[in-house]
Design a protein around this motif. Structure first.
Motif, PDB file in Angstrom:
ATOM      1  N   LEU A   1       0.826  -1.200   0.000  1.00  0.00           N
ATOM      2  CA  LEU A   1       0.000   0.000   0.000  1.00  0.00           C
ATOM      3  C   LEU A   1       0.862   1.252   0.000  1.00  0.00           C
ATOM      4  O   LEU A   1       0.603   2.210  -0.737  1.00  0.00           O
ATOM      5  N   ALA A   2       1.918   1.241   0.804  1.00  0.00           N
ATOM      6  CA  ALA A   2       2.814   2.393   0.885  1.00  0.00           C
ATOM      7  C   ALA A   2       3.481   2.671  -0.460  1.00  0.00           C
ATOM      8  O   ALA A   2       3.629   3.829  -0.864  1.00  0.00           O
ATOM      9  N   PHE A   3       3.880   1.603  -1.148  1.00  0.00           N
ATOM     10  CA  PHE A   3       4.529   1.777  -2.450  1.00  0.00           C
ATOM     11  C   PHE A   3       3.566   2.431  -3.438  1.00  0.00           C
ATOM     12  O   PHE A   3       3.951   3.342  -4.189  1.00  0.00           O
ATOM     13  N   GLY A   4       2.306   1.978  -3.434  1.00  0.00           N
ATOM     14  CA  GLY A   4       1.330   2.577  -4.330  1.00  0.00           C
ATOM     15  C   GLY A   4       1.071   4.038  -4.021  1.00  0.00           C
ATOM     16  O   GLY A   4       1.030   4.885  -4.926  1.00  0.00           O
ATOM     17  N   ILE A   5       0.912   4.361  -2.737  1.00  0.00           N
ATOM     18  CA  ILE A   5       0.709   5.752  -2.333  1.00  0.00           C
ATOM     19  C   ILE A   5       1.924   6.593  -2.679  1.00  0.00           C
ATOM     20  O   ILE A   5       1.817   7.722  -3.182  1.00  0.00           O
ATOM     21  N   GLY A   6       3.105   6.040  -2.408  1.00  0.00           N
ATOM     22  CA  GLY A   6       4.344   6.759  -2.690  1.00  0.00           C
ATOM     23  C   GLY A   6       4.509   7.052  -4.167  1.00  0.00           C
ATOM     24  O   GLY A   6       4.913   8.158  -4.551  1.00  0.00           O
ATOM     25  N   ALA A   7       4.200   6.070  -5.019  1.00  0.00           N
ATOM     26  CA  ALA A   7       4.347   6.265  -6.462  1.00  0.00           C
ATOM     27  C   ALA A   7       3.427   7.374  -6.962  1.00  0.00           C
ATOM     28  O   ALA A   7       3.829   8.224  -7.772  1.00  0.00           O
ATOM     29  N   LEU A   8       2.188   7.375  -6.482  1.00  0.00           N
ATOM     30  CA  LEU A   8       1.239   8.412  -6.876  1.00  0.00           C
ATOM     31  C   LEU A   8       1.686   9.784  -6.382  1.00  0.00           C
ATOM     32  O   LEU A   8       1.685  10.765  -7.134  1.00  0.00           O
ATOM     33  N   THR A   9       2.112   9.862  -5.127  1.00  0.00           N
ATOM     34  CA  THR A   9       2.524  11.145  -4.541  1.00  0.00           C
ATOM     35  C   THR A   9       3.774  11.693  -5.218  1.00  0.00           C
ATOM     36  O   THR A   9       3.855  12.892  -5.523  1.00  0.00           O
ATOM     37  N   VAL A  10       4.735  10.822  -5.443  1.00  0.00           N
ATOM     38  CA  VAL A  10       5.981  11.252  -6.085  1.00  0.00           C
ATOM     39  C   VAL A  10       5.696  11.789  -7.487  1.00  0.00           C
ATOM     40  O   VAL A  10       6.274  12.800  -7.908  1.00  0.00           O
ATOM     41  N   GLY A  11       4.807  11.123  -8.224  1.00  0.00           N
ATOM     42  CA  GLY A  11       4.469  11.595  -9.567  1.00  0.00           C
ATOM     43  C   GLY A  11       3.861  12.989  -9.541  1.00  0.00           C
ATOM     44  O   GLY A  11       4.202  13.840 -10.376  1.00  0.00           O
ATOM     45  N   ILE A  12       2.977  13.245  -8.566  1.00  0.00           N
ATOM     46  CA  ILE A  12       2.342  14.563  -8.465  1.00  0.00           C
ATOM     47  C   ILE A  12       3.369  15.633  -8.105  1.00  0.00           C
ATOM     48  O   ILE A  12       3.407  16.712  -8.699  1.00  0.00           O
ATOM     49  N   ILE A  13       4.241  15.327  -7.131  1.00  0.00           N
ATOM     50  CA  ILE A  13       5.253  16.304  -6.701  1.00  0.00           C
ATOM     51  C   ILE A  13       6.225  16.589  -7.835  1.00  0.00           C
ATOM     52  O   ILE A  13       6.572  17.750  -8.105  1.00  0.00           O
ATOM     53  N   ALA A  14       6.684  15.543  -8.523  1.00  0.00           N
ATOM     54  CA  ALA A  14       7.658  15.728  -9.604  1.00  0.00           C
ATOM     55  C   ALA A  14       7.084  16.568 -10.729  1.00  0.00           C
ATOM     56  O   ALA A  14       7.785  17.393 -11.333  1.00  0.00           O
ATOM     57  N   GLU A  15       5.795  16.382 -11.015  1.00  0.00           N
ATOM     58  CA  GLU A  15       5.179  17.120 -12.122  1.00  0.00           C
ATOM     59  C   GLU A  15       4.952  18.576 -11.783  1.00  0.00           C
ATOM     60  O   GLU A  15       5.037  19.451 -12.656  1.00  0.00           O
ATOM     61  N   ASN A  16       4.674  18.881 -10.510  1.00  0.00           N
ATOM     62  CA  ASN A  16       4.286  20.241 -10.137  1.00  0.00           C
ATOM     63  C   ASN A  16       5.410  21.075  -9.544  1.00  0.00           C
ATOM     64  O   ASN A  16       5.378  22.307  -9.647  1.00  0.00           O
ATOM     65  N   THR A  17       6.394  20.441  -8.910  1.00  0.00           N
ATOM     66  CA  THR A  17       7.431  21.238  -8.237  1.00  0.00           C
ATOM     67  C   THR A  17       8.852  20.887  -8.674  1.00  0.00           C
ATOM     68  O   THR A  17       9.780  21.607  -8.321  1.00  0.00           O
ATOM     69  N   GLY A  18       9.044  19.796  -9.366  1.00  0.00           N
ATOM     70  CA  GLY A  18      10.390  19.443  -9.803  1.00  0.00           C
ATOM     71  C   GLY A  18      10.906  18.192  -9.111  1.00  0.00           C
ATOM     72  O   GLY A  18      10.520  17.874  -7.983  1.00  0.00           O
ATOM     73  N   ILE A  19      11.802  17.525  -9.801  1.00  0.00           N
ATOM     74  CA  ILE A  19      12.268  16.220  -9.341  1.00  0.00           C
ATOM     75  C   ILE A  19      13.204  16.321  -8.140  1.00  0.00           C
ATOM     76  O   ILE A  19      13.266  15.404  -7.306  1.00  0.00           O
ATOM     77  N   ARG A  20      13.943  17.414  -8.009  1.00  0.00           N
ATOM     78  CA  ARG A  20      14.893  17.520  -6.884  1.00  0.00           C
ATOM     79  C   ARG A  20      14.170  17.533  -5.533  1.00  0.00           C
ATOM     80  O   ARG A  20      14.647  16.943  -4.551  1.00  0.00           O
ATOM     81  N   LEU A  21      13.022  18.208  -5.497  1.00  0.00           N
ATOM     82  CA  LEU A  21      12.269  18.265  -4.241  1.00  0.00           C
ATOM     83  C   LEU A  21      11.819  16.871  -3.813  1.00  0.00           C
ATOM     84  O   LEU A  21      11.735  16.572  -2.613  1.00  0.00           O
ATOM     85  N   VAL A  22      11.547  16.000  -4.776  1.00  0.00           N
ATOM     86  CA  VAL A  22      11.149  14.624  -4.469  1.00  0.00           C
ATOM     87  C   VAL A  22      12.215  13.936  -3.631  1.00  0.00           C
ATOM     88  O   VAL A  22      11.924  13.283  -2.618  1.00  0.00           O
ATOM     89  N   TYR A  23      13.476  14.098  -4.023  1.00  0.00           N
ATOM     90  CA  TYR A  23      14.563  13.433  -3.305  1.00  0.00           C
ATOM     91  C   TYR A  23      14.838  14.092  -1.953  1.00  0.00           C
ATOM     92  O   TYR A  23      15.208  13.422  -0.990  1.00  0.00           O
ATOM     93  N   LEU A  24      14.639  15.393  -1.866  1.00  0.00           N
ATOM     94  CA  LEU A  24      14.812  16.068  -0.577  1.00  0.00           C
ATOM     95  C   LEU A  24      13.745  15.614   0.422  1.00  0.00           C
ATOM     96  O   LEU A  24      14.039  15.369   1.600  1.00  0.00           O
ATOM     97  N   ILE A  25      12.506  15.517  -0.036  1.00  0.00           N
ATOM     98  CA  ILE A  25      11.431  15.027   0.836  1.00  0.00           C
ATOM     99  C   ILE A  25      11.711  13.592   1.257  1.00  0.00           C
ATOM    100  O   ILE A  25      11.507  13.215   2.416  1.00  0.00           O
ATOM    101  N   SER A  26      12.187  12.793   0.308  1.00  0.00           N
ATOM    102  CA  SER A  26      12.528  11.405   0.620  1.00  0.00           C
ATOM    103  C   SER A  26      13.597  11.340   1.710  1.00  0.00           C
ATOM    104  O   SER A  26      13.494  10.522   2.640  1.00  0.00           O
ATOM    105  N   ALA A  27      14.598  12.204   1.618  1.00  0.00           N
ATOM    106  CA  ALA A  27      15.649  12.231   2.641  1.00  0.00           C
ATOM    107  C   ALA A  27      15.079  12.605   4.007  1.00  0.00           C
ATOM    108  O   ALA A  27      15.474  12.041   5.039  1.00  0.00           O
ATOM    109  N   GLY A  28      14.133  13.530   4.023  1.00  0.00           N
ATOM    110  CA  GLY A  28      13.510  13.906   5.282  1.00  0.00           C
ATOM    111  C   GLY A  28      12.745  12.751   5.917  1.00  0.00           C
ATOM    112  O   GLY A  28      12.815  12.529   7.134  1.00  0.00           O
ATOM    113  N   PHE A  29      12.010  11.997   5.105  1.00  0.00           N
ATOM    114  CA  PHE A  29      11.279  10.840   5.631  1.00  0.00           C
ATOM    115  C   PHE A  29      12.234   9.756   6.124  1.00  0.00           C
ATOM    116  O   PHE A  29      11.936   9.052   7.096  1.00  0.00           O
ATOM    117  N   LEU A  30      13.365   9.605   5.458  1.00  0.00           N
ATOM    118  CA  LEU A  30      14.347   8.618   5.908  1.00  0.00           C
ATOM    119  C   LEU A  30      14.938   9.008   7.263  1.00  0.00           C
ATOM    120  O   LEU A  30      15.207   8.142   8.107  1.00  0.00           O
TER     121      LEU A  30
END
Length: 397
Positions: free
Chosen positions: A350-379
């Motif tokens: 379930l988490a993978f599905g939610i993550g894939a959808l969320t990452v796609g929305i963030i990457a399309e609207n704010t840029g791909i770099r922010l995706v990795y920064l958010i990922s680092a914060g969650f880690l």
């Protein structure tokens, strides 16, 4: 190492190879039949959703069938359904393709918790680190090899031969699981005492019972959600937008990531006596390493540095993966372990599905770099929650 464990890993390796190859093949066939990127993208969505459902339902089987027999039955049905899938695929019936694909994914979701729960039954506790690292090396190598070679094979020979290869792999996996069926008489689970609904809730009750296990599942959820930033599609966008280089680097970055995974698995196997005594700290280091590397990755512009960081991500993921599996196998009783693994399967899918959808929305609207920064914060959040879990694991029985 126990020969039955080797056969278990071998069977799962053939099964995993077949799964990757048929996904590659079906995505291409669906696109050629429909010329619709949306329908093609529904393949991983369908598989993810179905595996989530199977993670909820599979506990019903644990008190009715021994775990080795679940593996055998699931693989046998997969082989039979795949024959139907081959026939349907050539007629281009997309609705039936998706139905059969869902059935195959459901059976995968049933067999994976059973396989993971069998490992501590086939090896002694002091050998669990070595066993889990061995399984990780085999599965990751097969996964990387099949994703890399599947597309090449498809381009050269076409879909028909590739589907025959997949069916052959499934038959081999079924044959391997047949050889461990005799373990069913030795590894009988508890007789059925509960209703199907109560059995479906058994793993969730175990999670509710221990606060450290609730934290463990929460960490698994977040880890799976942010792990989508390393799937091929997201890495491709990063290579194109952030690094500004050709798609060749996409392949090299993926290869570097898997190199880190495999290399770490080999090191853990060779030095398992050192890792076994520091499992909780190893997981903590794994999350810290992933957070630092992922955060740095978001800021770089040099492709060569991206290769090195990808190796670091693979190293960190493998460390925490082997550590978390081993701790779960050590701390949960053999009777309850399949149910807990089923919960973990449902949650992470379930988490993978939610993550894939969320990452796609963030990457399309704010840029791909922010995706990795958010990922680092969650880690980093995973690391903090794991630190709390690390202290509680030894306190609760």
């Amino acid at each position: 190492m126990h020969s039955t464990f080797i056969r278990l890993v071998t069977g799962q390796a053939f099964n995993g190879a077949g799964m990757v190859l048929y996904i590659v093949c079906l995505m291409q066939m669906i696109y050629e039949a429909s010329h619709s990127p949306i329908l093609m993208s529904l393949v991983p969505v369908t598989i993810t959703f179905t595996r989530f459902i199977s993670g909820l339902v599979v506990p019903v089987f644990f008190q009715r069938f021994p775990l080795p027999m679940i593996l055998l039955y699931a693989q046998s049905f997969k082989s039979a359904f795949f024959i139907l899938l081959i026939l349907v695929a050539f007629y281009g019936e997309l609705s039936l393709i998706f139905i059969l694909m869902s059935l195959l994914a459901f059976l995968d979701g049933c067999s994976d918790p059973a396989s993971d729960a069998l490992i501590p039954r086939f090896v002694q506790e002091e050998a669990l680190v070595k066993a889990n690292s061995t399984a990780a090396i085999v599965y990751r190598t097969i996964e990387f090899g099949c994703w890399a070679l599947g597309g090449v094979f498809l381009a050269i020979f076409g879909a028909e031969p590739l589907l025959i290869v997949v069916f052959t792999l499934y038959v081999i996996a079924t044959s391997v699981f047949w050889t461990i069926r005799q373990e069913a008489s030795v590894l009988k689970d508890q007789p059925r005492k509960s209703s199907p609904f109560e059995e479906m809730l058994m793993g969730w009750k175990e999670v509710r019972r221990f606060s450290w296990l609730r934290n463990f599942i929460a960490v698994s959820f977040m880890d799976a959600a942010v792990g989508v930033v390393w799937i091929a599609a997201i890495v491709y966008i990063f290579v194109e937008e952030a690094l500004g280089v050709s798609e060749v680097w996409w392949g090299w970055i993926n290869a570097s990531f898997f190199l880190g995974l495999i290399m770490t698995g080999v090191i853990v196997y060779a030095r398992e006596h050192l890792f076994r005594r520091q499992l909780r700290r190893i997981v903590l280091i794994g999350f810290l390493g992933s957070a630092l590397v992922t955060g740095t990755y978001a800021l770089i512009t040099l492709p060569l540095l991206a290769l090195l960081l990808s190796v670091g991500v693979g190293v960190s993921q493998q460390l925490r993966g082997v550590g978390m599996h081993t701790i779960l196998q050590q701390k949960i009783s053999g009777e309850k372990l399949p149910y807990v693994y089923a919960v973990n399967e449902a949650v992470t899918t379930l988490a993978f599905g939610i993550g894939a959808l969320t990452v796609g929305i963030i990457a399309e609207n704010t840029g791909i770099r922010l995706v990795y920064l958010i990922s680092a914060g969650f880690l980093l959040a995973c690391m903090g929650l794991w630190f709390i879990t690390f202290r509680k694991i030894g306190e609760e029985k």
